[in-house]
Design a protein around this motif. Structure first.
Motif, PDB file in Angstrom:
ATOM      1  N   ARG A   1      25.574  26.907 -71.841  1.00  0.00           N
ATOM      2  CA  ARG A   1      26.624  27.812 -71.409  1.00  0.00           C
ATOM      3  C   ARG A   1      26.853  27.615 -69.921  1.00  0.00           C
ATOM      4  O   ARG A   1      25.949  27.219 -69.194  1.00  0.00           O
TER       5      ARG A   1
ATOM      6  N   GLN B   1      29.994  28.938 -75.747  1.00  0.00           N
ATOM      7  CA  GLN B   1      29.158  27.778 -75.499  1.00  0.00           C
ATOM      8  C   GLN B   1      30.037  26.561 -75.239  1.00  0.00           C
ATOM      9  O   GLN B   1      31.178  26.478 -75.688  1.00  0.00           O
TER      10      GLN B   1
ATOM     11  N   ALA C   1      26.498  35.750 -70.267  1.00  0.00           N
ATOM     12  CA  ALA C   1      25.842  34.601 -70.900  1.00  0.00           C
ATOM     13  C   ALA C   1      24.367  34.886 -71.142  1.00  0.00           C
ATOM     14  O   ALA C   1      23.823  34.579 -72.219  1.00  0.00           O
TER      15      ALA C   1
END
Length: 393
Positions: free
Chosen positions: A40, A18, A51
């Protein structure tokens, strides 16, 4: 020519960490929105899939963000994860059709950069859509178009991954239910998406015209270009004229022009039955909507008595100009509510603009006022075009 990273189900997925969430007001053309709780970024297809898998495992609320040109974000932080798609790249492929070429383009690639690439090489089919902001991956979602040209005319397929799926799939354009500024993937205000998925790449099939240019036959585009004959015109000439036209309407991003701090057309043109359209003033611009001639009638076997019902003539639908409705309800270009930093564009009645640090609340107040005026004058409720996150109208 850039070469995109192609994916397969067994590719190793990189670990995507992140990042510190960025305020959405700095990532959207309407310039509203607080920083989400989590964010992200993905610069390759493998990173994007990783992700998404990470977010889906947590059952977190999420949405993906490309160019931010069709998003109206609220003033309160989004309680979930925003995944920024930063992928890019164009791959040229052979077309099964003579005189054509296929381009496979990564979802995060700039749409206008793709158009410039095609025009420079003499590939026709997207030149009238010059200057449209946003990314390639967002284009099929809302079936982008301009001056009578739409992406559905050249779209072959998309590579995408459905929410919760392990691996991406390739989906033909015919399965996307493309319509006027819509698809099965678009989240319309007040409605659930037909299919929640993320586009990873887009494949287009374009005509190879080279320096010869092409004959423009579409009436809407011919009017926009001021063409009177049917001689071929160069693609770069078409692109230049379209960019000039969009700039005059405040539809090209320009940091010195608040008219461009918008999400484009904020309201959709109203689509109504013919009987409703007949009740509008005759000077209101309208266009017929083509009926679905492939509708199939299914009769359950247990109720079939040997006869099929006579097909009735479906009532025709008409598309009505939202810009005309707005201006003729008393809302002129440049209109602003008292003490508001939001306003209607001075160049285009359909664009709501951020005139300087306007909040989502101020823009929402203006949108609701316009809706109420149009409804009071003409009995029609205009629907918003952008995706709304954390905003109610």
């Amino acid at each position: 020519m850039a070469s995109p990273e192609m994916t397969s189900p067994d590719m190793a997925s990189p670990d995507v960490t992140q990042i510190t969430p960025l305020p959405l007001r700095g990532l959207t053309t309407l310039r509203t929105g607080a920083a989400p709780e989590r964010m992200r970024e993905a610069s390759t297809t493998a990173e994007l899939i990783s992700a998404l898998h990470s977010v889906w495992k947590t059952h977190d609320e999420w949405f993906v963000l490309g160019g931010g040109s069709n998003l109206f974000a609220g003033d309160e932080p989004f309680d979930g994860t925003v995944v920024r798609i930063l992928t890019s790249g164009i791959e040229e492929l052979p077309s099964p059709h003579e005189g054509r070429v296929r381009l496979r383009v990564q979802a995060g690639h700039s749409w206008d950069d793709l158009v410039a690439y095609a025009v420079e090489r003499g590939y026709a089919g997207v030149e009238a859509m010059s200057g449209i902001p946003g990314t390639v991956g967002a284009a099929p979602v809302q079936n982008v178009g301009a001056y009578g040209q739409e992406i559905q005319e050249t779209l072959v397929e998309v590579e995408m991954i459905d929410e919760g799926a392990d691996a991406p799939v390739v989906v033909p354009a015919a399965e996307l239910e493309l319509g006027f500024r819509t698809s099965v993937l678009k989240h319309h205000y007040g409605e659930a998406q037909g299919r929640r998925a993320v586009i990873l790449s887009v494949t287009l099939d374009l005509a190879v015209t080279g320096d010869a240019g092409r004959v423009i036959r579409g009436e809407q585009l011919r009017r926009a270009l001021g063409l009177e004959d049917f001689e071929p015109v160069p693609l770069d000439w078409v692109r230049t004229r379209i960019l000039q036209t969009r700039a005059a309407k405040g539809m090209l991003l320009d940091g010195s022009d608040p008219d461009t701090f918008s999400a484009g057309s904020f309201f959709q043109n109203a689509i109504v039955p013919e009987r409703i359209a007949r009740g509008l003033p005759p000077e209101c611009p309208r266009w017929p909507v083509e009926p679905d001639l492939d509708t199939v009638t299914v009769i359950p076997l247990e109720t079939y008595a040997g006869l099929t019902p006579r097909a009735g003539r479906p009532e025709g639908l008409v598309k009505v100009s939202a810009a005309w409705l707005i201006e003729n309800s008393g809302i002129r270009k440049g209109f602003r509510l008292p003490r508001s930093r939001a306003g209607v564009s001075t160049k285009h009645a359909l664009a709501l603009t951020n005139r300087g640090e306007a909040t989502a609340g101020e823009l929402g107040e203006l949108a609701r006022f316009i809706q109420s005026r149009v409804h009071a004058e003409f009995g029609l409720l205009l629907q918003p075009e952008p995706v709304l996150v954390g905003v109610e109208l």
